[in-house]
Scaffold this motif. Structure first.
Motif, mmCIF file in Angstrom:
data_model
loop_
_atom_site.group_PDB
_atom_site.id
_atom_site.type_symbol
_atom_site.label_atom_id
_atom_site.label_comp_id
_atom_site.label_asym_id
_atom_site.label_seq_id
_atom_site.Cartn_x
_atom_site.Cartn_y
_atom_site.Cartn_z
ATOM 1 N N ASN A 1 0.862 -1.176 0.000
ATOM 2 C CA ASN A 1 0.000 0.000 0.000
ATOM 3 C C ASN A 1 0.901 1.230 0.000
ATOM 4 O O ASN A 1 1.440 1.619 1.033
ATOM 5 C CB ASN A 1 -0.923 -0.001 1.223
ATOM 6 C CG ASN A 1 -1.814 1.215 1.282
ATOM 7 O OD1 ASN A 1 -1.713 2.126 0.474
ATOM 8 N ND2 ASN A 1 -2.701 1.240 2.265
ATOM 9 N N ALA A 2 1.067 1.826 -1.169
ATOM 10 C CA ALA A 2 1.955 2.980 -1.304
ATOM 11 C C ALA A 2 1.454 4.175 -0.494
ATOM 12 O O ALA A 2 2.246 5.032 -0.111
ATOM 13 C CB ALA A 2 2.097 3.355 -2.776
ATOM 14 N N GLU B 1 -3.383 2.431 -2.129
ATOM 15 C CA GLU B 1 -2.956 2.830 -3.457
ATOM 16 C C GLU B 1 -1.819 1.909 -3.869
ATOM 17 O O GLU B 1 -0.881 1.692 -3.100
ATOM 18 C CB GLU B 1 -2.475 4.284 -3.440
ATOM 19 C CG GLU B 1 -2.019 4.792 -4.769
ATOM 20 C CD GLU B 1 -1.584 6.246 -4.711
ATOM 21 O OE1 GLU B 1 -1.600 6.877 -5.774
ATOM 22 O OE2 GLU B 1 -1.230 6.739 -3.619
ATOM 23 N N ILE B 2 -1.923 1.371 -5.067
ATOM 24 C CA ILE B 2 -0.864 0.519 -5.595
ATOM 25 C C ILE B 2 0.050 1.401 -6.438
ATOM 26 O O ILE B 2 -0.418 2.116 -7.329
ATOM 27 C CB ILE B 2 -1.443 -0.637 -6.428
ATOM 28 C CG1 ILE B 2 -2.374 -1.496 -5.565
ATOM 29 C CG2 ILE B 2 -0.328 -1.481 -7.027
ATOM 30 C CD1 ILE B 2 -3.197 -2.496 -6.339
ATOM 31 N N ASP B 3 1.329 1.367 -6.141
ATOM 32 C CA ASP B 3 2.314 2.128 -6.893
ATOM 33 C C ASP B 3 2.191 1.789 -8.377
ATOM 34 O O ASP B 3 2.056 0.615 -8.751
ATOM 35 C CB ASP B 3 3.716 1.787 -6.367
ATOM 36 C CG ASP B 3 4.799 2.496 -7.147
ATOM 37 O OD1 ASP B 3 5.026 3.681 -6.877
ATOM 38 O OD2 ASP B 3 5.401 1.836 -8.028
ATOM 39 N N SER B 4 2.241 2.803 -9.234
ATOM 40 C CA SER B 4 2.038 2.588 -10.669
ATOM 41 C C SER B 4 3.071 1.639 -11.269
ATOM 42 O O SER B 4 2.744 0.832 -12.148
ATOM 43 C CB SER B 4 2.030 3.918 -11.420
ATOM 44 O OG SER B 4 3.251 4.598 -11.248
ATOM 45 N N ASP C 1 4.615 -0.829 -9.602
ATOM 46 C CA ASP C 1 4.253 -2.169 -9.117
ATOM 47 C C ASP C 1 3.089 -2.732 -9.931
ATOM 48 O O ASP C 1 3.073 -3.912 -10.274
ATOM 49 C CB ASP C 1 3.872 -2.132 -7.637
ATOM 50 C CG ASP C 1 5.066 -1.929 -6.714
ATOM 51 O OD1 ASP C 1 6.213 -2.097 -7.178
ATOM 52 O OD2 ASP C 1 4.846 -1.605 -5.537
#
Length: 153
Positions: A45-46, A54-57, A59
């Motif tokens: 979870n960024a 939020e998932i890092d773009s 990742d």
């Protein structure tokens, strides 16, 4: 209905507990077109937030490429709710972009007992679905066959 192995449920719950009080997020991948979750993929979870994930773009890009390379898809997209009921928030609904996926929410507000619920989210419409936890998919196939034989008798 979401049919899911118990070991995958255990892995999602353990991830949610480990990241608590922040929301955890991840994916269960499976063969394209199978609707069968097979592989646990925890993500970071960024946002590092107890109320949002939020998932890092980068990742996410790596995940998409990995799944494409293995002929897999996101069968389950999961995240935890740490202080509220495991029901999709307005943000969750807005971010839901995979109409074929099962969206699993894991409630971790109770330190002892988790809550797990699954939804389909298509065009902003949320539909809760039953969850059936099985030890193996082979056992589930046999149970379905037995039910069909009983219905035909």
């Amino acid at each position: 209905m979401l049919v899911i192995r118990a070991d995958l449920v255990d892995a999602m719950v353990a991830h949610a507990r480990a990241d608590h009080p922040d929301e955890a997020c991840g994916v269960l991948a499976g063969p394209e077109g199978s609707d069968r979750p097979e592989r646990f993929i925890p993500l970071v979870n960024a946002a590092r937030s107890p109320t949002f994930y939020e998932i890092d773009s980068m990742d996410l890009l790596r995940l998409v490429r990995e799944l494409e390379g293995k002929d897999e898809e996101q069968v389950v997209i999961y995240h935890s709710h740490t202080a509220t009921e495991p029901y999709p928030s307005r943000t969750d609904i807005t971010l839901a972009q995979e109409p074929g996926a099962h969206y699993v929410l894991i409630g971790t507000r109770d330190p002892v007992q988790h809550e797990l619920r699954s939804y389909r989210i298509v065009d902003g419409v949320v539909t809760e679905e039953p969850v059936r936890i099985v030890d193996s998919y082979a056992d589930h196939a046999t149970e379905d066959l037995d039910a069909a034989e009983i219905a035909d008798a």
